[in-house]
Write an enzyme that holds these catalytic residues in place. Structure first.
Site, PDB file in Angstrom:
ATOM      1  N   SER A  98       0.820  -1.212   0.000  1.00 55.77           N
ATOM      2  CA  SER A  98       0.000   0.000   0.000  1.00 55.77           C
ATOM      3  C   SER A  98       0.856   1.265   0.000  1.00 55.77           C
ATOM      4  O   SER A  98       2.011   1.254   0.443  1.00 55.77           O
ATOM      5  CB  SER A  98      -0.904   0.024   1.232  1.00 55.77           C
ATOM      6  OG  SER A  98      -1.685  -1.143   1.291  1.00 55.77           O
TER       7      SER A  98
HETATM    8  N1  SAH Z   1      -1.016  -5.073   3.833  1.00 58.15           N
HETATM    9  C1  SAH Z   1      -0.173  -5.385   2.690  1.00 58.15           C
HETATM   10  C2  SAH Z   1      -0.794  -5.007   1.355  1.00 58.15           C
HETATM   11  C3  SAH Z   1      -1.964  -5.833   1.066  1.00 58.15           C
HETATM   12  S1  SAH Z   1      -2.292  -6.210  -0.627  1.00 58.15           S
HETATM   13  C4  SAH Z   1       1.205  -4.793   2.841  1.00 58.15           C
HETATM   14  O1  SAH Z   1       1.469  -4.101   3.820  1.00 58.15           O
HETATM   15  O2  SAH Z   1       2.049  -5.058   1.965  1.00 58.15           O
HETATM   16  C5  SAH Z   1      -3.693  -7.249  -0.299  1.00 58.15           C
HETATM   17  C6  SAH Z   1      -3.339  -8.652   0.103  1.00 58.15           C
HETATM   18  O3  SAH Z   1      -4.541  -9.291   0.490  1.00 58.15           O
HETATM   19  C7  SAH Z   1      -2.770  -9.472  -1.045  1.00 58.15           C
HETATM   20  O4  SAH Z   1      -1.532  -9.999  -0.683  1.00 58.15           O
HETATM   21  C8  SAH Z   1      -3.805 -10.563  -1.257  1.00 58.15           C
HETATM   22  O5  SAH Z   1      -3.268 -11.804  -1.644  1.00 58.15           O
HETATM   23  C9  SAH Z   1      -4.443 -10.636   0.122  1.00 58.15           C
HETATM   24  N2  SAH Z   1      -5.774 -11.260   0.155  1.00 58.15           N
HETATM   25  C10 SAH Z   1      -6.808 -11.114  -0.707  1.00 58.15           C
HETATM   26  N3  SAH Z   1      -7.848 -11.893  -0.330  1.00 58.15           N
HETATM   27  C11 SAH Z   1      -7.464 -12.525   0.825  1.00 58.15           C
HETATM   28  C12 SAH Z   1      -8.083 -13.459   1.697  1.00 58.15           C
HETATM   29  N4  SAH Z   1      -9.322 -13.921   1.493  1.00 58.15           N
HETATM   30  N5  SAH Z   1      -7.390 -13.890   2.770  1.00 58.15           N
HETATM   31  C13 SAH Z   1      -6.115 -13.459   3.008  1.00 58.15           C
HETATM   32  N6  SAH Z   1      -5.479 -12.587   2.220  1.00 58.15           N
HETATM   33  C14 SAH Z   1      -6.133 -12.121   1.138  1.00 58.15           C
END
Ligand code: SAH
Length: 210
Positions: free
Chosen positions: A57
């Protein structure tokens, strides 16, 4: 000026005021959470691509969400969407314990390695479907969802403690998403909108590849 200090100044300019939040972000080397090729952009105030087609992010968004979450040192926090592990590391400097769930095994493993190299022993990464929350450690004082969903899965609301707060981007991928703060009060859920954001989607199930 050092790029890392410049980023913190920029976050202040963008309206992040909570000094605990700013110093937690300052303590986490963002370059650590990026592939070698992108490390030169680590302290740009932008979202960047990470492994598995996901994104880390924008620091302003990390700041806004962390500030809104209002984390206290005694709190147990649940994060859905570990991604690179950067947001989890920031939370690790603010909370007692952080549980973070990721649906890509590759990302969960990488994040775990980075967090342990940074000696953040109070951050626990779980591989699985975060739409189900993480019932074995519930309830949580704070929940942060870093992928967009509409609606927010009921399991997450159920795992939020009384007086707990949850921050999440609500909306569909590609469309307009609104960052929303929910507070669980004795009179029910109180909702506040915090502004427009753009996140990758929250997808059901653990990923079958990677
Ligand atoms: N917080 C992260 C950025 C998140 S990007 C950071 O600091 O880098 C969003 C993430 O959510 C992705 O890695 C994606 O794979 C994950 N995601 C999406 N759906 C999900 C689910 N049902 N359970 C766990 N993770 C999930």
């Amino acid at each position: 000026m050092e790029a890392r200090a410049g980023l913190i100044l920029d976050l202040r300019r963008q309206g992040i005021r909570d000094t605990r939040v700013l110093s937690a972000i300052e303590r986490v080397p963002r370059r650590f959470f990026l592939t070698a090729k992108l490390q030169k952009h680590a302290y740009d105030n932008t979202a960047l691509p990470i492994e598995c087609g996901q994104t880390i992010s924008q620091p302003t968004v990390v700041g806004m969400m962390t500030e809104a979450l209002d984390v206290k040192p005694e709190h147990r926090v649940l994060e859905i969407g570990t991604g690179s592990g950067f947001q989890a590391a920031v939370l690790g400097h603010l909370a007692k314990e952080v549980y973070s769930v990721e649906r890509y095994r590759t990302l969960a493993d990488l994040a775990r390695d980075r967090l342990s190299a940074l000696k953040l022993k109070n951050v626990f990464v779980h591989f699985g479907d975060g739409m189900l929350g993480l019932p074995e450690h519930a309830p949580y004082d704070r929940i942060i969802v870093t992928a967009a969903a509409d609606p927010i899965p009921q399991a997450l609301m159920d795992q939020l403690a009384d007086d707990g707060k949850l921050v999440a981007p609500v909306g569909h991928s590609g469309g307009i998403q609104e960052l929303v703060l929910y507070e669980k009060t004795s009179n029910g859920l109180v909702k506040r909108n915090l502004g427009a954001v753009r996140f990758v989607p929250l997808l059901p199930g653990a990923a079958s590849s990677l």
